[in-house]
Design an enzyme around this catalytic site. Structure first.
Site, mmCIF file in Angstrom:
data_model
loop_
_atom_site.group_PDB
_atom_site.id
_atom_site.type_symbol
_atom_site.label_atom_id
_atom_site.label_comp_id
_atom_site.label_asym_id
_atom_site.label_seq_id
_atom_site.Cartn_x
_atom_site.Cartn_y
_atom_site.Cartn_z
ATOM 1 N N ASN A 10 0.856 -1.186 0.000
ATOM 2 C CA ASN A 10 0.000 0.000 0.000
ATOM 3 C C ASN A 10 0.896 1.241 0.000
ATOM 4 O OD1 ASN A 10 -1.779 2.068 0.560
ATOM 5 N ND2 ASN A 10 -2.264 1.380 2.655
ATOM 6 N N TRP A 11 0.947 1.901 -1.138
ATOM 7 C CA TRP A 11 1.860 3.047 -1.260
ATOM 8 C C TRP A 11 1.338 4.297 -0.554
ATOM 9 C CZ3 TRP A 11 4.048 3.398 -6.977
ATOM 10 C CH2 TRP A 11 4.801 2.249 -7.240
ATOM 11 N N LYS A 12 0.068 4.293 -0.194
ATOM 12 C CA LYS A 12 -0.557 5.480 0.415
ATOM 13 C C LYS A 12 -0.322 6.685 -0.512
ATOM 14 C CE LYS A 12 -0.128 3.300 4.865
ATOM 15 N NZ LYS A 12 -0.012 3.434 6.326
ATOM 16 N N HIS A 101 -9.442 1.261 5.330
ATOM 17 C CA HIS A 101 -8.139 1.434 5.988
ATOM 18 C C HIS A 101 -8.309 2.397 7.167
ATOM 19 C CE1 HIS A 101 -4.018 2.620 6.747
ATOM 20 N NE2 HIS A 101 -3.646 1.512 6.116
ATOM 21 N N GLU A 103 -6.673 4.795 8.148
ATOM 22 C CA GLU A 103 -6.477 6.217 7.821
ATOM 23 C C GLU A 103 -7.724 6.806 7.162
ATOM 24 O OE1 GLU A 103 -2.803 5.568 5.717
ATOM 25 O OE2 GLU A 103 -1.857 5.040 7.622
ATOM 26 N N GLU A 173 -5.373 -4.956 10.872
ATOM 27 C CA GLU A 173 -4.340 -3.928 11.058
ATOM 28 C C GLU A 173 -4.599 -3.192 12.370
ATOM 29 O OE1 GLU A 173 -2.327 -2.697 7.156
ATOM 30 O OE2 GLU A 173 -4.053 -1.412 7.445
ATOM 31 N N GLY A 179 2.607 2.062 10.983
ATOM 32 C CA GLY A 179 3.596 3.134 10.867
ATOM 33 C C GLY A 179 4.318 3.466 12.164
ATOM 34 N N SER A 219 3.533 -2.182 10.492
ATOM 35 C CA SER A 219 4.982 -2.242 10.716
ATOM 36 C C SER A 219 5.616 -3.562 10.278
ATOM 37 C CB SER A 219 5.318 -1.944 12.187
ATOM 38 O OG SER A 219 4.944 -0.624 12.519
ATOM 39 N N GLY A 240 2.919 -1.209 4.388
ATOM 40 C CA GLY A 240 2.917 0.220 4.076
ATOM 41 C C GLY A 240 4.337 0.708 3.828
ATOM 42 N N GLY A 241 4.934 1.316 4.865
ATOM 43 C CA GLY A 241 6.251 1.947 4.732
ATOM 44 C C GLY A 241 7.293 1.122 4.002
HETATM 45 P P1 PGA Z 1 2.947 0.216 7.774
HETATM 46 O O1 PGA Z 1 1.484 0.460 7.156
HETATM 47 O O2 PGA Z 1 3.482 -1.049 7.158
HETATM 48 O O3 PGA Z 1 3.713 1.435 7.386
HETATM 49 O O4 PGA Z 1 2.772 0.081 9.244
HETATM 50 C C1 PGA Z 1 0.586 -0.601 6.955
HETATM 51 C C2 PGA Z 1 -0.701 -0.076 6.406
HETATM 52 O O5 PGA Z 1 -1.126 1.013 6.803
HETATM 53 O O6 PGA Z 1 -1.335 -0.724 5.553
#
Ligand code: PGA
Length: 260
Positions: A10-12, A101, A103, A173, A179, A219, A240-241
């Site tokens: 997930n590149w966000k 998600h 966010e 999640e 993150g 993470s 994510g990251g």
């Molecule tokens: P993260 O994000 O790997 O940076 O913790 C995961 C996500 O939000 O899907």
């Protein structure tokens, strides 16, 4: 039942088109050097921002990766300025779409009711919804994790029939792990995933409920991928990251591939 492994990046809100193309070039080079065997049964989905979807589709070249989006609108078309429909995503080559998600829930007001409509819209357009659920730190500390997961899951999936269940992916999640550099321990993830599996079976029956992949997200980095993915009930990862860096993402795929 053995479900295939699924890794979703997930590149966000990251990467312009040139950055996306550069990333795919580097990733292809790393993977074709033999660190990753596409025949290992690991499915890989890349979810860039909407603006980079077609560039990523083109830049995937021979990589057998699938395209995903990070969100969609629940209606098929209409006066919804700034929104993107499931039909538009299917049109551009998406096969998966993330819904709910944390966010989106936190900053854009996506409720379980909205997630339910978005999951239904995805399925209407032949997309696999990746339905995200997870508790906050407060909810975990006050012992509400299982109750919260039950509510989020049942409400988000209320419009999905047993027949459609095979097209759904769940991502657990925990909000506090996203993150933060503090992933859930394999034990914490195991317990949550087992609970989710029980809920899916209660909802759709043994057969259909067993088929749905449940990903862990929060993470995930190369160093913890193995311990998380060998945990019973964890079928893959939503990253994510670490998926923004071609070396880290290639390492995660290599670890996932080595487990099959
Ligand atoms: P993260 O994000 O790997 O940076 O913790 C995961 C996500 O939000 O899907």
């Amino acid at each position: 039942m053995r479900r295939h492994r699924l890794i979703v990046g997930n590149w966000k809100m990251h990467k312009t088109i040139p950055e996306a193309v550069d990333f795919l070039g580097q990733l292809t080079e790393l993977l074709t050097r033999g660190e990753y065997e596409p025949s290992t049964g690991v499915k890989v989905v890349i979810a860039p921002p909407f603006t980079a979807l077609s560039a990523v589709a083109a830049a995937l070249g021979t990589l057998p990766f699938l395209l995903g989006a990070q969100d969609l609108h629940w209606e098929d078309q209409g006066a919804f300025t700034g929104e993107i429909s499931g039909g538009m995503l299917a049109d551009i080559g998406c096969r998966y779409v993330i819904v709910g998600h944390s966010e989106r829930r936190r900053y854009f007001g996506d409720t379980d009711g909205i997630v339910q409509k978005k999951a239904a819209a995805a399925l209407r357009h032949g997309l696999h919804p990746i339905v995200c659920i997870g508790e906050s730190l407060d909810q975990r500390l006050s012992g509400q994790t299982e109750h919260l997961l039950s509510t989020q899951l049942t409400e988000s999936l209320a419009a999905v029939s047993k027949e459609q269940a095979q097209d759904v992916v769940i991502a657990y999640e925990p909000v506090w792990a996203i993150g933060s550099g503090h992933p859930a321990t394999p034990e914490q993830a195991h317990d949550a995933h087992r609970h989710i599996r029980t809920l899916l079976i209660a909802l759709w029956g043994e057969d259909a409920g067993e088929r749905v992949p449940i990903l862990y997200g929060g993470s995930v980095v190369p160093e913890n991928t193995r311990n998380l993915l060998v945990t019973p009930y964890i079928d893959g990862a939503l990253v994510g990251g670490a998926c923004l860096n071609p070396v880290l993402f290639a390492k995660i795929l290599a670890v996932a591939g080595s487990l099959n």
